[in-house]
Design a protein around this motif. Structure first.
Motif, PDB file in Angstrom:
ATOM      1  N   PRO A 346      42.421  28.170   6.483  1.00 54.51           N
ATOM      2  CA  PRO A 346      41.364  28.558   5.539  1.00 54.51           C
ATOM      3  C   PRO A 346      40.649  27.402   4.854  1.00 54.51           C
ATOM      4  N   PHE A 347      41.282  26.229   4.777  1.00 49.84           N
ATOM      5  CA  PHE A 347      40.635  25.063   4.179  1.00 49.84           C
ATOM      6  C   PHE A 347      39.851  24.245   5.198  1.00 49.84           C
ATOM      7  N   GLY A 348      39.901  24.625   6.484  1.00 53.70           N
ATOM      8  CA  GLY A 348      39.180  23.897   7.516  1.00 53.70           C
ATOM      9  C   GLY A 348      40.119  23.271   8.533  1.00 53.70           C
ATOM     10  N   PRO A 349      39.613  22.353   9.355  1.00 56.69           N
ATOM     11  CA  PRO A 349      40.443  21.735  10.393  1.00 56.69           C
ATOM     12  C   PRO A 349      41.521  20.837   9.803  1.00 56.69           C
ATOM     13  N   ILE A 350      42.717  20.883  10.393  1.00 54.41           N
ATOM     14  CA  ILE A 350      43.785  19.958  10.021  1.00 54.41           C
ATOM     15  C   ILE A 350      44.431  19.419  11.282  1.00 54.41           C
ATOM     16  N   GLU A 351      45.181  18.347  11.112  1.00 56.16           N
ATOM     17  CA  GLU A 351      45.940  17.755  12.222  1.00 56.16           C
ATOM     18  C   GLU A 351      47.295  17.312  11.694  1.00 56.16           C
ATOM     19  N   TYR A 352      48.325  17.525  12.494  1.00 58.07           N
ATOM     20  CA  TYR A 352      49.655  17.010  12.157  1.00 58.07           C
ATOM     21  C   TYR A 352      49.763  15.600  12.731  1.00 58.07           C
ATOM     22  N   ARG A 353      49.769  14.624  11.841  1.00 59.38           N
ATOM     23  CA  ARG A 353      49.703  13.223  12.244  1.00 59.38           C
ATOM     24  C   ARG A 353      50.958  12.786  13.004  1.00 59.38           C
ATOM     25  N   ALA A 354      50.750  12.100  14.110  1.00 65.71           N
ATOM     26  CA  ALA A 354      51.874  11.631  14.910  1.00 65.71           C
ATOM     27  C   ALA A 354      52.667  10.549  14.185  1.00 65.71           C
ATOM     28  N   ILE A 355      52.011   9.795  13.321  1.00 65.05           N
ATOM     29  CA  ILE A 355      52.673   8.648  12.699  1.00 65.05           C
ATOM     30  C   ILE A 355      53.743   9.045  11.693  1.00 65.05           C
ATOM     31  N   ASP A 356      53.557  10.199  11.001  1.00 66.12           N
ATOM     32  CA  ASP A 356      54.539  10.567   9.976  1.00 66.12           C
ATOM     33  C   ASP A 356      54.808  12.072   9.876  1.00 66.12           C
ATOM     34  N   ASN A 357      54.275  12.845  10.824  1.00 64.53           N
ATOM     35  CA  ASN A 357      54.519  14.302  10.858  1.00 64.53           C
ATOM     36  C   ASN A 357      53.922  15.042   9.661  1.00 64.53           C
ATOM     37  N   GLN A 358      52.968  14.428   8.984  1.00 62.15           N
ATOM     38  CA  GLN A 358      52.303  15.043   7.832  1.00 62.15           C
ATOM     39  C   GLN A 358      50.970  15.648   8.264  1.00 62.15           C
ATOM     40  N   SER A 359      50.693  16.867   7.800  1.00 61.46           N
ATOM     41  CA  SER A 359      49.393  17.446   8.124  1.00 61.46           C
ATOM     42  C   SER A 359      48.315  16.850   7.227  1.00 61.46           C
ATOM     43  N   THR A 360      47.079  17.001   7.645  1.00 56.74           N
ATOM     44  CA  THR A 360      45.948  16.482   6.862  1.00 56.74           C
ATOM     45  C   THR A 360      45.325  17.563   5.974  1.00 56.74           C
ATOM     46  N   MET A 361      46.068  18.647   5.726  1.00 58.04           N
ATOM     47  CA  MET A 361      45.591  19.655   4.780  1.00 58.04           C
ATOM     48  C   MET A 361      45.228  18.970   3.469  1.00 58.04           C
ATOM     49  N   GLY A 362      44.062  19.314   2.923  1.00 59.78           N
ATOM     50  CA  GLY A 362      43.618  18.695   1.690  1.00 59.78           C
ATOM     51  C   GLY A 362      43.779  19.615   0.496  1.00 59.78           C
ATOM     52  N   ALA A 363      43.044  19.301  -0.569  1.00 64.59           N
ATOM     53  CA  ALA A 363      43.067  20.115  -1.791  1.00 64.59           C
ATOM     54  C   ALA A 363      41.728  19.955  -2.494  1.00 64.59           C
ATOM     55  N   TYR A 364      41.494  20.815  -3.447  1.00 64.13           N
ATOM     56  CA  TYR A 364      40.267  20.770  -4.233  1.00 64.13           C
ATOM     57  C   TYR A 364      40.523  20.038  -5.551  1.00 64.13           C
ATOM     58  N   VAL A 365      39.579  19.182  -5.924  1.00 67.85           N
ATOM     59  CA  VAL A 365      39.642  18.462  -7.194  1.00 67.85           C
ATOM     60  C   VAL A 365      38.459  18.899  -8.037  1.00 67.85           C
ATOM     61  N   GLY A 366      38.708  19.248  -9.291  1.00 67.24           N
ATOM     62  CA  GLY A 366      37.630  19.697 -10.173  1.00 67.24           C
ATOM     63  C   GLY A 366      38.089  19.742 -11.611  1.00 67.24           C
ATOM     64  N   LYS A 367      37.391  20.516 -12.426  1.00 65.84           N
ATOM     65  CA  LYS A 367      37.727  20.643 -13.842  1.00 65.84           C
ATOM     66  C   LYS A 367      37.994  22.105 -14.183  1.00 65.84           C
ATOM     67  N   LEU A 368      38.750  22.319 -15.250  1.00 66.51           N
ATOM     68  CA  LEU A 368      39.056  23.668 -15.697  1.00 66.51           C
ATOM     69  C   LEU A 368      37.998  24.168 -16.680  1.00 66.51           C
ATOM     70  N   ALA A 369      37.769  25.467 -16.629  1.00 67.90           N
ATOM     71  CA  ALA A 369      36.858  26.135 -17.555  1.00 67.90           C
ATOM     72  C   ALA A 369      37.296  27.586 -17.656  1.00 67.90           C
ATOM     73  N   SER A 370      36.735  28.307 -18.610  1.00 65.85           N
ATOM     74  CA  SER A 370      37.024  29.736 -18.766  1.00 65.85           C
ATOM     75  C   SER A 370      35.808  30.555 -18.371  1.00 65.85           C
ATOM     76  N   LYS A 371      36.067  31.669 -17.695  1.00 70.39           N
ATOM     77  CA  LYS A 371      35.001  32.586 -17.317  1.00 70.39           C
ATOM     78  C   LYS A 371      35.534  34.010 -17.421  1.00 70.39           C
ATOM     79  N   ASP A 372      34.902  34.805 -18.242  1.00 70.14           N
ATOM     80  CA  ASP A 372      35.320  36.195 -18.444  1.00 70.14           C
ATOM     81  C   ASP A 372      36.793  36.291 -18.842  1.00 70.14           C
ATOM     82  N   GLY A 373      37.216  35.358 -19.697  1.00 64.18           N
ATOM     83  CA  GLY A 373      38.585  35.392 -20.189  1.00 64.18           C
ATOM     84  C   GLY A 373      39.635  34.890 -19.219  1.00 64.18           C
ATOM     85  N   LYS A 374      39.198  34.259 -18.110  1.00 59.42           N
ATOM     86  CA  LYS A 374      40.134  33.740 -17.122  1.00 59.42           C
ATOM     87  C   LYS A 374      39.833  32.286 -16.821  1.00 59.42           C
TER      88      LYS A 374
END
Length: 402
Positions: A346-374
């Motif tokens: 769901p986050f897009g293409p990933i690859e399991y790296r041969a060098i360390d067996n870690q996937s390249t799955m990423g994450a979102y970086v942003g700021k927090l805010a409130s909207k409609d009480g959430k």
């Protein structure tokens, strides 16, 4: 007479072969899954739903070479010993083909060592500690989720841009928290040599004394705060810190806090302006995420949490690995299939790296805010996991030879 007898023998052997082939085709591929369901329900209930969605999609499409996927789930009671005992039971008694799961980092490490000792394939879906793919990594263990190093490295540019000298730190006092703090201090010091760490509060996991922690941080008069607390601990910290004015005119950089699992508990107490990693599910406008969101909401009449994405992506990864291996779940075949394995989650293409067996799955970086009480994430961007890794040379130094 002899010819007829010989014919019936050949026919019988052929029928037996066809029956065996049919039984194999109609069999199942058993995935043993171990996790802290009772201890971490906010993340792992959605995670289980994500796994089920992926399982249904694979099986409804005919499975893999005619074989359906089957999940065999065990709770580890949030203790390494119980996790290893569960793994032993799944492998020995249930005869599972592969192992996956774990949430807490110290449990992930215990299962990583089990995989090495028993020579069984293990996909660590969620635990974040760097040791799983570096210092304590082994050829039998791959990891899906963005590691501690990667999560922190995503936040460091934002922290440096604040141009603050005096930092206070709060974290859960176990492997994940310790690892995150060590990485943050090292990366910040490398780019900002005059930085000062004026207070470090290490709280017992799940037992933070929020009042004492907030007071100690306030007493150190920091310019900014780096937070690694999560789950109920971060909710208590936010509530107490807001009440005492700890966050007023003081920026906070926080790992994981933008995940809906934790934002759900903040409601109208969401600390606006915190810089976080997370999952802004409402606003992601990519084809792969929109398809996942629609399928998830249709099945569960609920919105996904990050756990949903991780659970879904773990099962899809295992399915893709088995396909790449030609249908084999033998350990060596799975190891080979996962080395450089590419798929779209769901986050897009990933690859399991041969060098360390870690996937390249990423994450979102942003700021927090409130909207409609959430609580929501705003001003966010996706950071590809491949872009927040040390050099290959550094990784080779960190990872022991298999």
């Amino acid at each position: 007479m002899y010819g007829f007898k010989r014919y019936t023998q050949i026919l019988g052997a052929t029928c037996l072969a066809l029956t065996a082939a049919s039984a194999w085709a109609q069999g199942t591929i058993k995935i043993g899954e171990i996790n802290s369901y009772k201890a971490q329900p906010a993340f792992l209930d959605p995670y289980k739903k994500g796994m089920q969605l992926a399982l249904d999609e694979v099986n409804d499409a005919g499975g893999i070479n005619g074989k359906k996927l089957e999940l065999v789930i065990r709770d580890d009671n949030a203790t390494p010993g119980d996790a290893v005992r569960a793994a032993e039971e799944l492998v020995s008694r249930e005869k599972v083909d592969v192992l996956t799961g774990s949430f807490l980092s110290h449990i992930g490490l215990a299962l990583t060592d089990f995989a090495r000792q028993k020579k069984v394939f293990f996909l660590a879906s969620e635990p974040l500690t760097d040791k799983i793919t570096w210092q304590d990594g082994n050829r039998y263990t791959y990891r899906l989720r963005t590691s501690t190093y990667m999560q922190v490295a995503m936040l460091v540019p934002e922290a440096l841009a604040l141009n603050k000298k005096r930092w206070a730190i709060v974290y859960p006092n176990y492997e994940y928290g310790q690892s995150a703090v060590a990485t943050f201090k090292a990366l910040m010091k490398a780019k900002q040599p005059d930085i000062e760490f004026v207070s470090e509060q290490a709280a017992p996991l799940g037992k933070v004394d929020a009042g004492s922690v907030v007071q100690a941080l306030a007493d150190s008069k920091p310019d900014a705060i780096f937070n690694v607390l999560f789950a109920a601990d971060v909710t208590k910290f936010v509530r107490e810190g807001t009440t005492r004015g700890l966050f007023k005119d003081r920026p906070v950089v926080s790992v994981l806090t933008g995940e809906p699992e934790y934002l759900d508990t903040f409601r109208d107490e969401t600390p606006a302006g915190w810089i976080v990693t997370g999952y802004p599910w409402q606003f992601i406008d990519t084809p792969e995420h929109k398809a996942f969101l629609a399928a998830y909401q249709a099945k569960f009449k609920d919105y996904p949490r990050l756990g949903s994405v991780v659970g879904y992506s773990a099962i899809k990864s295992i399915a893709e690995g088995i396909k790449r291996s030609g249908g084999s779940t033998e350990t060596e075949a799975m190891i080979k299939a996962f080395s450089g394995l590419k798929l779209t989650i769901p986050f897009g293409p990933i690859e399991y790296r041969a060098i360390d067996n870690q996937s390249t799955m990423g994450a979102y970086v942003g700021k927090l805010a409130s909207k409609d009480g959430k609580g929501v994430m705003v001003d966010f961007r996706y950071v590809d996991g491949a872009k927040v890794q040390p050099s290959d040379e550094e990784i080779r130094k960190l990872r022991k030879p298999d």
